[in-house]
Structure formats: structure tokens, C-alpha cells
Design a protein around this motif. Structure first.
Motif, short mmCIF file in Angstrom:
data_model
loop_
_atom_site.label_atom_id
_atom_site.label_comp_id
_atom_site.label_asym_id
_atom_site.label_seq_id
_atom_site.Cartn_x
_atom_site.Cartn_y
_atom_site.Cartn_z
N ASP A 144 19.36 3.80 5.11
CA ASP A 144 18.00 3.87 6.11
C ASP A 144 17.40 2.05 5.26
N LEU A 145 16.93 2.24 6.20
CA LEU A 145 16.06 1.03 5.68
C LEU A 145 14.63 1.16 5.62
N TRP A 146 14.22 0.12 4.47
CA TRP A 146 12.38 0.47 3.71
C TRP A 146 12.12 -1.17 3.51
N ILE A 147 10.58 -0.57 4.59
CA ILE A 147 9.90 -2.33 5.03
C ILE A 147 8.74 -2.07 4.41
N ALA A 148 7.86 -3.38 3.68
CA ALA A 148 6.97 -3.20 2.44
C ALA A 148 5.71 -3.42 4.09
N ASP A 149 4.98 -3.07 4.27
CA ASP A 149 3.79 -3.26 5.78
C ASP A 149 2.95 -3.95 4.55
N GLY A 150 3.10 -5.14 4.48
CA GLY A 150 1.13 -5.64 3.50
C GLY A 150 0.30 -6.08 4.33
N ALA A 151 0.20 -5.51 5.82
CA ALA A 151 -1.42 -5.70 6.37
C ALA A 151 -1.71 -4.90 6.23
N ALA A 152 -0.74 -3.31 6.43
CA ALA A 152 -1.07 -1.66 6.75
C ALA A 152 -1.26 -1.36 5.31
N ASN A 153 -0.86 -1.84 4.11
CA ASN A 153 -0.79 -1.53 2.90
C ASN A 153 -0.01 -0.12 2.62
N ARG A 154 1.65 -0.27 3.43
CA ARG A 154 2.08 0.88 2.58
C ARG A 154 3.73 0.56 3.29
N VAL A 155 4.55 1.26 2.73
CA VAL A 155 6.20 1.06 3.19
C VAL A 155 6.52 2.64 4.32
N LEU A 156 7.59 1.26 4.87
CA LEU A 156 8.16 3.01 5.79
C LEU A 156 9.19 2.92 5.86
N GLU A 157 9.90 3.85 5.77
CA GLU A 157 11.25 4.52 6.23
C GLU A 157 11.48 3.92 7.19
N PHE A 158 13.03 3.43 7.80
CA PHE A 158 13.62 3.96 9.44
C PHE A 158 15.01 4.64 9.51
N THR A 159 15.22 5.58 9.89
CA THR A 159 16.61 5.96 9.63
C THR A 159 17.79 5.16 10.43
N GLN A 160 18.84 5.47 10.12
CA GLN A 160 20.15 5.32 10.95
C GLN A 160 20.41 6.47 12.13
N PRO A 161 20.56 5.64 13.19
CA PRO A 161 21.02 5.15 13.75
C PRO A 161 20.04 4.26 14.30
N PHE A 162 20.09 2.87 14.06
CA PHE A 162 19.26 2.43 14.38
C PHE A 162 18.70 2.24 15.56
N THR A 163 17.47 1.99 16.41
CA THR A 163 17.47 1.57 18.13
C THR A 163 16.50 0.24 18.50
N THR A 164 16.29 -0.33 18.91
CA THR A 164 14.71 -1.47 18.75
C THR A 164 14.23 -0.74 19.40
N HIS A 165 12.88 -0.47 18.84
CA HIS A 165 11.78 -0.36 18.94
C HIS A 165 11.84 1.37 17.78
N GLU A 166 12.31 1.62 17.26
CA GLU A 166 12.39 3.13 16.85
C GLU A 166 11.06 2.73 16.26
N ALA A 167 10.87 4.02 16.10
CA ALA A 167 10.03 4.76 15.42
C ALA A 167 9.78 5.14 13.35
N ALA A 168 9.18 5.09 12.49
CA ALA A 168 9.20 5.15 11.28
C ALA A 168 9.67 6.84 11.07
N SER A 169 10.11 7.08 10.16
CA SER A 169 9.99 8.77 9.50
C SER A 169 9.40 9.22 9.32
N LEU A 170 8.93 7.64 8.14
CA LEU A 170 8.33 8.43 6.65
C LEU A 170 7.33 7.06 6.03
N VAL A 171 6.38 7.28 5.30
CA VAL A 171 6.11 6.46 5.36
C VAL A 171 5.00 6.49 3.28
N ILE A 172 5.29 6.03 2.84
CA ILE A 172 4.40 5.34 1.32
C ILE A 172 2.86 4.74 0.95
N GLY A 173 2.21 4.82 0.75
CA GLY A 173 1.00 4.39 0.45
C GLY A 173 -0.18 4.80 1.33
#
Length: 409
Positions: A144-173
Motif C-alpha cells: 500500500d502507498l503512503w503519502i505525506a500531505d505536508g499541506a494538510a499536516n497529515r499522512v494518508l494511506e492508499f490501498t491496492q489495487p490503485f485506481t485514478t482519483h482513489e480515496a484514501a483509506s486511513l489518516v495519521i496526524g
């Protein structure tokens, strides 16, 4: 080794195969190739071993050619940020200007377009599950892909299988997907810049504006609290400082093959190593870029750094550093103070171990450490120690024999 400059004292910006504009993030793929996210030139460049000083890039992703920066040509990448490779060798790159993360399928080629687009929406005052301002990227052990979202002070998880404009599944921060609070506590972040997973699958975040690196234990949950803070004496302190146990705007994190944590301590113009077992407020064991843990001055030579933004572990314990303000990437050969996480049980002493970039004209990462490595993975072979023990034992035995002979009638 230096990439992006002809020597260790040059700091010129440029556009071309042998030059860099602003190296922000770096990564090493499964074949040992070095990849550099060049924010100013709008592309991601590849460098292949055996590496040489001032080496030219072999490939770039994000622009039509090396003479045309990405943003200027309407390329798919503009001001690229974090980069990471998935298990299949596909490149994922943050596109800061367009608020997205893009996947590029292997085998990678010049002018290649992206296949999956995450984000790409305007990041308004209220965060969402599909909009973000990407900085660092990392894949977990499940792919699974994790993205540091510096603009919104958080970290987001995106789960497989990846699709365009997919919604994040989990938030840290943050407590949920719509809050954007940077108030100080152990479950909040302030401009997180980089991510890394340790060998146990725990998430480590460079919480830049809070001057700390936080550990979040797996299994993860929305808004969970951090368990360890590196760079601060506790989970409620965020003071920037220049000591052996403090940090000043850490922007990069990476784990080497021994399980040691490396931190790009950007505001202190240094790289610091932390050896497990990890604990809140622990001391660093190695410093790169400074001769003392109490110094933070910038420089442009073989043993100095200026605003390092990112670190990446190569093969054999080697370490790559994006020395951003000096417009270069440096290679340090096996700088770790400890061979394995399992054999290190104490913190380092107060005396630092300063490191210098390697000087050979050409180097293969795999071969760089084989000549002097021991079974402990350090730079001193075991053989001389064994010889010394045998010699001492032999001398003691001979002395005992002579003494016994003299006492006999």
C-alpha cells in the motif's frame, strides 16, 4: 562520490544530463540505480552504477528531453516531490504543482506518460480523502502507498489495487479526513515531509515543523498516537536545537539494511544516525556534515552539507544524501556506527563520528564495502583481533612454562 557537480566545491545550478536544479528527494531502485527528484527542473532523473563523480543521468521522467524542463513544456510533472518504487519496479512521483501522485510503469522510458493519477484536485481550506499536497512517499510491506500531505499536516494511506482519483483509506496526524490542526500533541503533525517503514512494519514520519521524527506502531488506525519521538525529550516538546539528541526541521528519514534510522536534519545542516533499540529523546550515534553535535554551520566541500533534504540507503550499508542547497547528491560508504540492530543495545557515547564523502573516481555500491567488512558489518576485520588473542595466550603459556622450569630441581 558527488552527483550533479563536477567536484566537491562546485554548487552551480543547471539543466542537462550532468546538472541538477534542486534535488529534493532521492530513492534507490531494486537494481541499485539512483533516482533524484529535481524540483526546479521538473523531472526525475536516473543514475546507474558503477557511479562516477559528475556522472550524467541515463534517463529522466517528466519532460520531453533534458533540454526542456518539465513545467515549461506542459509535462505531466511540475515541481516533483517524493519518489518511491513499488514491488513491480514502477515509479511513483509526487507532482506538487498539480496536487497529485503519478505512477510510471516499468520499463521506464523518456517521455513516458503516467498510468495512475492519485489526487489532482484543488486542495481547499477543508481537506478531503482525494485531495492533498504531496511531499514524501513510501510503500508498506503489504504494497500500500503512503503519502505525506505536508499541506494538510497529515499522512494518508492508499490501498491496492490503485485506481485514478482513489480515496484514501486511513489518516495519521489528524482525527479524521476533514481536519487540519497542527496543535501540539502525540497524535498531530505539522508539515510532515518524509516517510519510512522499519523492518517491523512501523511507520516513521519526519514531522518537520515540530522538529522531531515520530514512530506510529502497526496495526494503524485513524488519528492514532505516536509511540516514540526522536529529536525531542518527550512527545509534547517541539523545540528546535543543536545537540546530540535534538533536531532542527528534519526533512528526510530512511532505514539502512542494519535497521538503523538516518535523519536529514535540514536546519542543522547534517545527517544523524540513530541505532536501535529506539527511545524518546535518545542520542544520535553518528553525525555527517558537522565535526560536532553542537555545530550547525553550512558548507560546500567533501565533509560539509547545506540544507540536506533527503536520505536513501544503498546496498552494503552505503548512504545517499540529497545536499539540496549545494545542488548535489553525495554518496557516503558504509557510515553506520553499528552493524546490526540486534547486536546494539546501548546508546552512543557523546563523541561524534564525522563522515566524509567517498573519493574514488568510480565506485560500484556492491563492491564498495566488501574489502574491509567483517561479519559484524563494520569497517574493521575480525582477523587482527583473533591474532592478538592467540598471541597473548601463547606468551602467557610460555611464561608459565619458563617459571615452572626454574622452580624444578
Amino acid at each position: 562520490m558527488v552527483i550533479g557537480q563536477a567536484n566537491f566545491t562546485s554548487t552551480a545550478q543547471g539543466t542537462g544530463k550532468a546538472q541538477l536544479g534542486s534535488p529534493q528527494f532521492i530513492a534507490v531502485d531494486n537494481s541499485g540505480n539512483l533516482w533524484v527528484s529535481d524540483y526546479a527542473n521538473g523531472w526525475v532523473t536516473e543514475y546507474t552504477p558503477p557511479f562516477t563523480n559528475g556522472e550524467s543521468a541515463s534517463l529522466e521522467i517528466g519532460a520531453a528531453s533534458f533540454s526542456s524542463p518539465g513545467c515549461a513544456t506542459g509535462s505531466t510533472l511540475c515541481e516533483p516531490s517524493g519518489i518511491a518504487f513499488d514491488a513491480g519496479g514502477d515509479l511513483w512521483a509526487g507532482d506538487t504543482q498539480n496536487g497529485s501522485v503519478r505512477e510510471y510503469k516499468a520499463p521506464l522510458s523518456l517521455g513516458e506518460g503516467s498510468s495512475v493519477l492519485l489526487g489532482g484536485y484543488y486542495l481547499g481550506s477543508t481537506p478531503t480523502r482525494t485531495s492533498f499536497g504531496p511531499t514524501g512517499l513510501a510503500f508498506d510491506q503489504s504494497g500500500d502507498l503512503w503519502i505525506a500531505d505536508g499541506a494538510a499536516n497529515r499522512v494518508l494511506e492508499f490501498t491496492q489495487p490503485f485506481t485514478t482519483h482513489e480515496a484514501a483509506s486511513l489518516v495519521i496526524g489528524q482525527a479524521n479526513f476533514t481536519t487540519n490542526s497542527n496543535r501540539l500533541n502525540q497524535s498531530r503533525l505539522s508539515s510532515p515531509n518524509a516517510l519510512a517503514f522499519d523492518h517491523s512494519g512501523n511507520l516513521w514520519v519526519a514531522d518537520s515543523y515540530d522538529n522531531r521524527v515520530l514512530e506510529f506502531k502497526a496495526p494503524f488506525s485513524d488519528g492514532e498516537s505516536a509511540s516514540i519521538a526522536i529529536g525531542q525529550p518527550n512527545l509534547l516538546s517541539v523545540t528546535q536545537n543543536t545537540t546530540q539528541s535534538t533536531l532542527n526541521q528534519p526533512d528526510g528519514v530512511a532505514f539502512d539494511s542494519y535497521g538503523n534510522l538516518w535523519v536529514a536534519d535540514t536546519g542543522n545542516n547534517r545527517i544523524a544516525e540513530f541505532v536501535p533499540p529506539f527511545s524518546t529523546g535518545m542520542n544520535a550515534s553518528v553525525v555527517i556534515g558537522q565535526n560536532s553535535y553542537l555545530f550547525s554551520g553550512a558548507g560546500a566541500d567533501q565533509s560539509s552539507l547545506y540544507g540536506p533534504d533527503s536520505v536513501a540507503a544503498g546496498s552494503g550499508g552505503n548512504l545517499w544524501v540529497a545536499d539540496t542547497a549545494n545542488v548535489r547528491v553525495l554518496l557516503f560508504v558504509n557510515p553506520s556506527s553499528a552493524s546490526t540492530a540486534s547486536t546494539t543495545t546501548t546508546q552512543a557515547s557523546s563523541s561524534p563520528q564525522a563522515q566524509t564523502a567517498t573519493t574514488p573516481a568510480s565506485i560500484s555500491e556492491t563492491a564498495a564495502t566488501t574489502g574491509t567488512s567483517s561479519s559484524a558489518g563494520g569497517g574493521v576485520p575480525e582477523f587482527p583481533f583473533q591474532v592478538a588473542v592467540i598471541c597473548v595466550f601463547t606468551i602467557a603459556l610460555a611464561a608459565a612454562y619458563v617459571f615452572a622450569r626454574r622452580r624444578s630441581p
